[in-house]
Write a protein that holds these residues in place. Sequence first.
Motif, PDB file in Angstrom:
ATOM      1  N   TYR A  55      56.928  40.972  14.828  1.00  0.00           N
ATOM      2  CA  TYR A  55      55.583  40.927  14.441  1.00  0.00           C
ATOM      3  C   TYR A  55      54.726  41.997  15.178  1.00  0.00           C
ATOM      4  O   TYR A  55      55.061  42.708  16.128  1.00  0.00           O
ATOM      5  CB  TYR A  55      55.074  39.717  15.044  1.00  0.00           C
ATOM      6  CG  TYR A  55      53.600  39.374  14.985  1.00  0.00           C
ATOM      7  CD1 TYR A  55      53.115  38.532  14.036  1.00  0.00           C
ATOM      8  CD2 TYR A  55      52.598  39.639  15.888  1.00  0.00           C
ATOM      9  CE1 TYR A  55      51.620  38.352  14.021  1.00  0.00           C
ATOM     10  CE2 TYR A  55      51.267  39.504  15.891  1.00  0.00           C
ATOM     11  CZ  TYR A  55      51.016  39.026  14.841  1.00  0.00           C
ATOM     12  OH  TYR A  55      49.652  38.726  14.902  1.00  0.00           O
ATOM     13  N   ASN A  56      53.792  42.654  14.358  1.00  0.00           N
ATOM     14  CA  ASN A  56      52.819  43.737  14.710  1.00  0.00           C
ATOM     15  C   ASN A  56      51.340  43.382  14.603  1.00  0.00           C
ATOM     16  O   ASN A  56      50.617  44.468  14.518  1.00  0.00           O
ATOM     17  CB  ASN A  56      53.641  45.105  14.147  1.00  0.00           C
ATOM     18  CG  ASN A  56      53.401  45.191  12.701  1.00  0.00           C
ATOM     19  OD1 ASN A  56      52.766  44.184  12.053  1.00  0.00           O
ATOM     20  ND2 ASN A  56      54.112  45.984  11.826  1.00  0.00           N
TER      21      ASN A  56
ATOM     22  N   MET B 245      46.887  35.685  27.367  1.00  0.00           N
ATOM     23  CA  MET B 245      47.911  35.456  26.381  1.00  0.00           C
ATOM     24  C   MET B 245      49.103  36.361  26.835  1.00  0.00           C
ATOM     25  O   MET B 245      50.295  35.918  26.141  1.00  0.00           O
ATOM     26  CB  MET B 245      47.300  35.817  24.941  1.00  0.00           C
ATOM     27  CG  MET B 245      46.094  35.078  24.606  1.00  0.00           C
ATOM     28  SD  MET B 245      46.624  33.294  24.551  1.00  0.00           S
ATOM     29  CE  MET B 245      47.580  33.247  23.036  1.00  0.00           C
ATOM     30  N   ARG B 246      48.997  37.245  27.547  1.00  0.00           N
ATOM     31  CA  ARG B 246      50.013  37.942  28.065  1.00  0.00           C
ATOM     32  C   ARG B 246      50.889  37.434  29.338  1.00  0.00           C
ATOM     33  O   ARG B 246      51.823  37.836  29.615  1.00  0.00           O
ATOM     34  CB  ARG B 246      49.637  39.215  28.738  1.00  0.00           C
ATOM     35  CG  ARG B 246      49.133  40.349  27.413  1.00  0.00           C
ATOM     36  CD  ARG B 246      49.107  41.717  27.830  1.00  0.00           C
ATOM     37  NE  ARG B 246      48.041  42.042  28.677  1.00  0.00           N
ATOM     38  CZ  ARG B 246      46.778  42.526  28.298  1.00  0.00           C
ATOM     39  NH1 ARG B 246      46.602  42.520  27.029  1.00  0.00           N
ATOM     40  NH2 ARG B 246      45.801  42.455  29.270  1.00  0.00           N
ATOM     41  N   ASN B 247      50.166  36.220  30.070  1.00  0.00           N
ATOM     42  CA  ASN B 247      50.745  35.666  30.992  1.00  0.00           C
ATOM     43  C   ASN B 247      51.293  34.401  30.548  1.00  0.00           C
ATOM     44  O   ASN B 247      50.615  33.121  29.868  1.00  0.00           O
ATOM     45  CB  ASN B 247      49.354  35.231  32.064  1.00  0.00           C
ATOM     46  CG  ASN B 247      50.266  34.544  33.180  1.00  0.00           C
ATOM     47  OD1 ASN B 247      51.055  33.725  33.333  1.00  0.00           O
ATOM     48  ND2 ASN B 247      49.862  35.066  34.458  1.00  0.00           N
ATOM     49  N   ALA B 248      52.528  34.159  30.643  1.00  0.00           N
ATOM     50  CA  ALA B 248      53.481  33.250  29.796  1.00  0.00           C
ATOM     51  C   ALA B 248      52.912  31.716  30.470  1.00  0.00           C
ATOM     52  O   ALA B 248      53.091  30.801  29.762  1.00  0.00           O
ATOM     53  CB  ALA B 248      54.776  33.388  30.117  1.00  0.00           C
TER      54      ALA B 248
ATOM     55  N   ALA C 146      53.508  43.733  25.310  1.00  0.00           N
ATOM     56  CA  ALA C 146      52.183  44.567  25.430  1.00  0.00           C
ATOM     57  C   ALA C 146      50.968  43.852  25.061  1.00  0.00           C
ATOM     58  O   ALA C 146      49.969  44.137  25.580  1.00  0.00           O
ATOM     59  CB  ALA C 146      52.167  45.814  24.541  1.00  0.00           C
ATOM     60  N   ASN C 147      51.210  42.847  24.267  1.00  0.00           N
ATOM     61  CA  ASN C 147      50.001  42.092  23.639  1.00  0.00           C
ATOM     62  C   ASN C 147      49.911  40.660  23.857  1.00  0.00           C
ATOM     63  O   ASN C 147      49.030  40.087  23.892  1.00  0.00           O
ATOM     64  CB  ASN C 147      50.076  42.305  22.152  1.00  0.00           C
ATOM     65  CG  ASN C 147      49.687  43.675  21.820  1.00  0.00           C
ATOM     66  OD1 ASN C 147      48.734  44.279  21.968  1.00  0.00           O
ATOM     67  ND2 ASN C 147      50.931  44.150  21.470  1.00  0.00           N
TER      68      ASN C 147
ATOM     69  N   TRP D 156      57.836  33.407  21.124  1.00  0.00           N
ATOM     70  CA  TRP D 156      57.083  34.809  21.024  1.00  0.00           C
ATOM     71  C   TRP D 156      57.580  35.539  22.404  1.00  0.00           C
ATOM     72  O   TRP D 156      57.214  36.904  22.341  1.00  0.00           O
ATOM     73  CB  TRP D 156      55.592  34.455  21.057  1.00  0.00           C
ATOM     74  CG  TRP D 156      55.109  34.164  19.920  1.00  0.00           C
ATOM     75  CD1 TRP D 156      54.542  32.884  19.435  1.00  0.00           C
ATOM     76  CD2 TRP D 156      54.531  34.949  18.718  1.00  0.00           C
ATOM     77  NE1 TRP D 156      54.107  33.052  18.106  1.00  0.00           N
ATOM     78  CE2 TRP D 156      54.334  34.061  17.591  1.00  0.00           C
ATOM     79  CE3 TRP D 156      55.024  36.272  18.485  1.00  0.00           C
ATOM     80  CZ2 TRP D 156      53.986  34.529  16.254  1.00  0.00           C
ATOM     81  CZ3 TRP D 156      54.472  36.862  17.351  1.00  0.00           C
ATOM     82  CH2 TRP D 156      54.046  35.960  16.256  1.00  0.00           C
ATOM     83  N   PHE D 157      58.116  35.307  23.079  1.00  0.00           N
ATOM     84  CA  PHE D 157      58.594  35.954  24.469  1.00  0.00           C
ATOM     85  C   PHE D 157      59.589  36.794  24.093  1.00  0.00           C
ATOM     86  O   PHE D 157      59.660  37.836  24.656  1.00  0.00           O
ATOM     87  CB  PHE D 157      59.009  34.841  25.365  1.00  0.00           C
ATOM     88  CG  PHE D 157      58.116  33.776  25.986  1.00  0.00           C
ATOM     89  CD1 PHE D 157      56.990  34.027  25.785  1.00  0.00           C
ATOM     90  CD2 PHE D 157      58.596  32.543  26.722  1.00  0.00           C
ATOM     91  CE1 PHE D 157      56.013  33.275  26.356  1.00  0.00           C
ATOM     92  CE2 PHE D 157      57.513  31.757  27.227  1.00  0.00           C
ATOM     93  CZ  PHE D 157      56.008  31.970  27.044  1.00  0.00           C
TER      94      PHE D 157
END
Length: 249
Positions: A131-132, A186-189, A167-168, A159-160
């Motif tokens: 995914y980009n 969203m970058r913090n699981a 980065a996102n 997604w991990f």
Amino acid sequence: MASRRMETKPVITCLKSLLIVYSFVFWITGAILLAVGLWGKFILGPYISLIAENSTNAPYVLIGTGTTIIVFGLFGCFATCRGSPWMLKLYAMFLSLVFLAELVAGISGFVFRHEIKGTFLRTYNEAVLNYNAQDEKSIAVDNVQRSLRCCGVMNYTSWFSSVYFPANGIPPSCCATKSDCHPTDMRNATIAAGKVYQQGCYELVTSFIETNMGIIAGVTFGIAFSQLIGMLLACCLSRFITANQYEMV
């Protein structure tokens, strides 16, 4: 002989009326297939790309089939009004081909539904991993997650492993409440886990396929066997016209 012709004339008129009505319904079926094909091409194209490993020609098949049915539906009406035996036989032959094609399509869809599910698992997982947020498959993933209110393949943890996450983070399309999803969160699981949809998309899509495939197959079989009615009407009308030398004035 003249008396016999007078007796069979109402029968032929009745058959003509029934066949014209049937041809009109058949024409509408073609128009629906054409519309579905165009819808699939321009609206569902990204979704179809997630289900098929390679580019699929399904929309083009529907467009071609619908257009052919429309043409032959009009031909059937013309052949019936004209009272031409050879035209009616040609129409019956076309209906038999449509019957066989729809029968094969219905059986194939029902038999290979598990293969479709397996293919979707592979292609959707690849789309998530690569995914980009920009290419066609990425946009399709976003649309699926928003419309079905789901996240990832089995769940949001899919997604991990994606190239996008470091980065996102998890994509915004996973957010249960759009205004409550800050990019940093969203970058913090740990934080993102409480702000995204909990159900995976694979389960929702495959559940739909499993639930509705039987219905779709049943409708396909019903439409296919309805062609037998048209074949019977066309053959009977052709036989009556030939046997009684009936001509439409």
